[in-house]
Design a protein around this motif. Sequence first.
Motif, PDB file in Angstrom:
ATOM      1  N   UNK A  85       0.843  -1.329  -0.118  1.00  0.00           N
ATOM      2  CA  UNK A  85      -0.150  -0.365  -0.406  1.00  0.00           C
ATOM      3  C   UNK A  85       0.687   1.499  -0.449  1.00  0.00           C
ATOM      4  N   UNK A  86       1.685   1.104   0.368  1.00  0.00           N
ATOM      5  CA  UNK A  86       3.380   2.277   0.664  1.00  0.00           C
ATOM      6  C   UNK A  86       4.819   1.573  -0.018  1.00  0.00           C
ATOM      7  N   UNK A  87       5.032   3.062  -0.615  1.00  0.00           N
ATOM      8  CA  UNK A  87       6.596   2.135  -0.383  1.00  0.00           C
ATOM      9  C   UNK A  87       7.373   3.949  -0.527  1.00  0.00           C
ATOM     10  N   UNK A  88       8.665   4.089   0.273  1.00  0.00           N
ATOM     11  CA  UNK A  88       9.291   4.940   0.361  1.00  0.00           C
ATOM     12  C   UNK A  88      10.927   4.971   0.433  1.00  0.00           C
ATOM     13  N   UNK A  89      11.968   5.360   0.833  1.00  0.00           N
ATOM     14  CA  UNK A  89      13.251   4.702   1.240  1.00  0.00           C
ATOM     15  C   UNK A  89      13.880   5.924   1.103  1.00  0.00           C
ATOM     16  N   UNK A  90      15.351   5.348   1.885  1.00  0.00           N
ATOM     17  CA  UNK A  90      16.452   6.095   2.007  1.00  0.00           C
ATOM     18  C   UNK A  90      17.405   5.283   2.380  1.00  0.00           C
ATOM     19  N   UNK A  91      19.194   5.279   1.949  1.00  0.00           N
ATOM     20  CA  UNK A  91      20.244   5.038   2.002  1.00  0.00           C
ATOM     21  C   UNK A  91      20.314   4.318   1.705  1.00  0.00           C
ATOM     22  N   UNK A  92      19.836   3.615   0.515  1.00  0.00           N
ATOM     23  CA  UNK A  92      19.328   1.612  -0.350  1.00  0.00           C
ATOM     24  C   UNK A  92      18.705   1.094   0.736  1.00  0.00           C
ATOM     25  N   UNK A 110      22.473  -2.772   0.520  1.00  0.00           N
ATOM     26  CA  UNK A 110      23.907  -2.272   0.956  1.00  0.00           C
ATOM     27  C   UNK A 110      25.301  -1.855   0.141  1.00  0.00           C
ATOM     28  N   UNK A 111      24.605  -2.167  -1.278  1.00  0.00           N
ATOM     29  CA  UNK A 111      25.792  -1.412  -1.489  1.00  0.00           C
ATOM     30  C   UNK A 111      24.951  -0.663  -3.111  1.00  0.00           C
ATOM     31  N   UNK A 112      23.817  -0.882  -3.482  1.00  0.00           N
ATOM     32  CA  UNK A 112      22.677   0.300  -3.716  1.00  0.00           C
ATOM     33  C   UNK A 112      23.319  -0.227  -5.351  1.00  0.00           C
ATOM     34  N   UNK A 113      23.638  -1.683  -5.700  1.00  0.00           N
ATOM     35  CA  UNK A 113      22.622  -2.654  -7.455  1.00  0.00           C
ATOM     36  C   UNK A 113      21.649  -2.731  -7.580  1.00  0.00           C
ATOM     37  N   UNK A 118      18.436  -8.129   1.710  1.00  0.00           N
ATOM     38  CA  UNK A 118      17.242  -8.908   2.668  1.00  0.00           C
ATOM     39  C   UNK A 118      16.465  -8.131   2.849  1.00  0.00           C
ATOM     40  N   UNK A 119      15.389  -9.021   3.136  1.00  0.00           N
ATOM     41  CA  UNK A 119      13.989  -8.125   3.816  1.00  0.00           C
ATOM     42  C   UNK A 119      14.059  -9.003   5.395  1.00  0.00           C
ATOM     43  N   UNK A 325      17.903   7.061  -7.288  1.00  0.00           N
ATOM     44  CA  UNK A 325      18.840   6.627  -7.887  1.00  0.00           C
ATOM     45  C   UNK A 325      19.468   5.605  -8.136  1.00  0.00           C
ATOM     46  N   UNK A 326      18.564   4.418  -7.368  1.00  0.00           N
ATOM     47  CA  UNK A 326      19.197   2.794  -8.720  1.00  0.00           C
ATOM     48  C   UNK A 326      18.065   2.929  -9.275  1.00  0.00           C
ATOM     49  N   UNK A 327      16.850   3.952  -9.703  1.00  0.00           N
ATOM     50  CA  UNK A 327      15.682   3.586 -11.003  1.00  0.00           C
ATOM     51  C   UNK A 327      14.720   3.523  -9.986  1.00  0.00           C
ATOM     52  N   UNK A 328      13.366   3.095 -10.934  1.00  0.00           N
ATOM     53  CA  UNK A 328      11.993   2.937 -10.189  1.00  0.00           C
ATOM     54  C   UNK A 328      11.909   2.059  -9.479  1.00  0.00           C
ATOM     55  N   UNK A 329      11.259   1.722  -8.791  1.00  0.00           N
ATOM     56  CA  UNK A 329      10.610   1.157  -7.252  1.00  0.00           C
ATOM     57  C   UNK A 329       8.732   0.527  -8.037  1.00  0.00           C
ATOM     58  N   UNK A 330       7.995   0.255  -9.113  1.00  0.00           N
ATOM     59  CA  UNK A 330       6.993  -0.077  -8.910  1.00  0.00           C
ATOM     60  C   UNK A 330       6.029  -1.473  -7.668  1.00  0.00           C
ATOM     61  N   UNK A 331       5.220  -1.339  -7.110  1.00  0.00           N
ATOM     62  CA  UNK A 331       3.961  -2.569  -6.493  1.00  0.00           C
ATOM     63  C   UNK A 331       3.567  -3.401  -7.320  1.00  0.00           C
ATOM     64  N   UNK A 332       3.513  -4.673  -7.422  1.00  0.00           N
ATOM     65  CA  UNK A 332       1.802  -5.027  -7.802  1.00  0.00           C
ATOM     66  C   UNK A 332       1.508  -5.128  -7.021  1.00  0.00           C
TER      67      UNK A 332
END
Length: 427
Positions: A85-92, A110-113, A118-119, A325-332
């Motif tokens: 229902x929601x996504x956000x992020x910070x520092x990879x 961790x390496x921003x690739x 891990x979850x 900076x890694x890309x665009x994240x889209x939720x299914x």
Amino acid sequence: MRITTTSFAVAIISVASFGAASLGATAQTPDQLKPQSDPYAEYESLKSSTAIAIPRYQKGRQTGNLRTPDTVVHDLFSRRLGEISAITGAANTLYVADKASGQIFRIMDRNGDGRQDGVRPLPHRFDAPSGLAVLGGTLYVADRSGVWRVQDIGTPTLLAGLTNAGSTGRHILRKDPAGDALWLGLTTQDGQAKLLSLSTVTGQATLLDQTAGQLLDISEASGPRPWLFVQKDGVSYLGPSTDLLTDMGREPGHIWLPQGTGSIPNWPAKYAQHAMISRSVSGDVVMVPSLLTRPLPVGQSVFSGFRSSTGRTAWGQLGPIYADARGVFVADTMNGDIWILRGQQPKPKVIEPARPDDVDAVKDGSVVTREEEFIPEADEEPINPFASSIKEISTIKRGSMLDKGSMIEPSSREKDTSKTKDKSDKD
């Protein structure tokens, strides 16, 4: 002196000719006077006079049907995250809310690739969380009862209560990059879409904008206000304020605005000044030009294939969208998956010598060309986020309450929001 019509016209022509000669101007041909070509001629119109037919949704991935242009690649970033229902992020690190279970997942890279390492679920649950934001290293979670502050994955404290706000229970959060405040979006039970500024220090709320309709989403922006996605009478509107909304058709969805040019490395340059809309019914992500003060009602798909060619069946339902900076994240939201879209250079063509069995080959030494075939990588083994036990909440500190009149009142009431552990592992 008497001036005739003929002599007056000649005088004007003479003056115009003199001015052109003085400035060194040259006469323009009819072709030069034609308007420039439309840079968005290949885009589809997003306006629709009829409602979009709802497909029959089925669980399961049809990865072979997913499509992107040759300047964009897609990969499965994470899965089995519930009803996203929601996504956000910070520092990879990506934070994902599961509305059904009330959990917030922390996905580490961790390496921003752009590949998860891990979850882990946070050790507490919320009441149907629908908004997430990270500001100043602190995670903020909006659920049906209020906006919560979570520091260092500790016990959440209530920043502002929403039980008396008169809303439908869905609360959207975005960070205000200008200071110590959050943008809070909600829809009231009497049909008003509202945008508020919420202080992260005092929990006080200030009404910024409102209009009749249902608030679909709000987006972070590099400007002073977030963009609004509002639905009125079955039509979706997008814009930087309620008086600058553009008709975007009859389909709901979620939006994201890149935080300036170059905020997503290697992203196609043609989409630099575009908003992103994930459409839940069409099952695609479209780029919408937003060069002026409001978006244009056209778009171009960069991620599709969740819906069958007939439109009767869909595998997955696209929801919240987020980019860094890694890309665009889209939720299914149906399958609990997170997809990542990244820019790339177009695939080069491979030139091979002609073979005798090629129908189009010529014996005089001509060559045939083919494009490299894209073979998706196999899915990695899923990480079970429920491998360890989840601690129960012992106490939750209360903050202030937001009542129906957009006022904030202190609250001394304590409420046990602890949840029991899952009886069984989640699939």
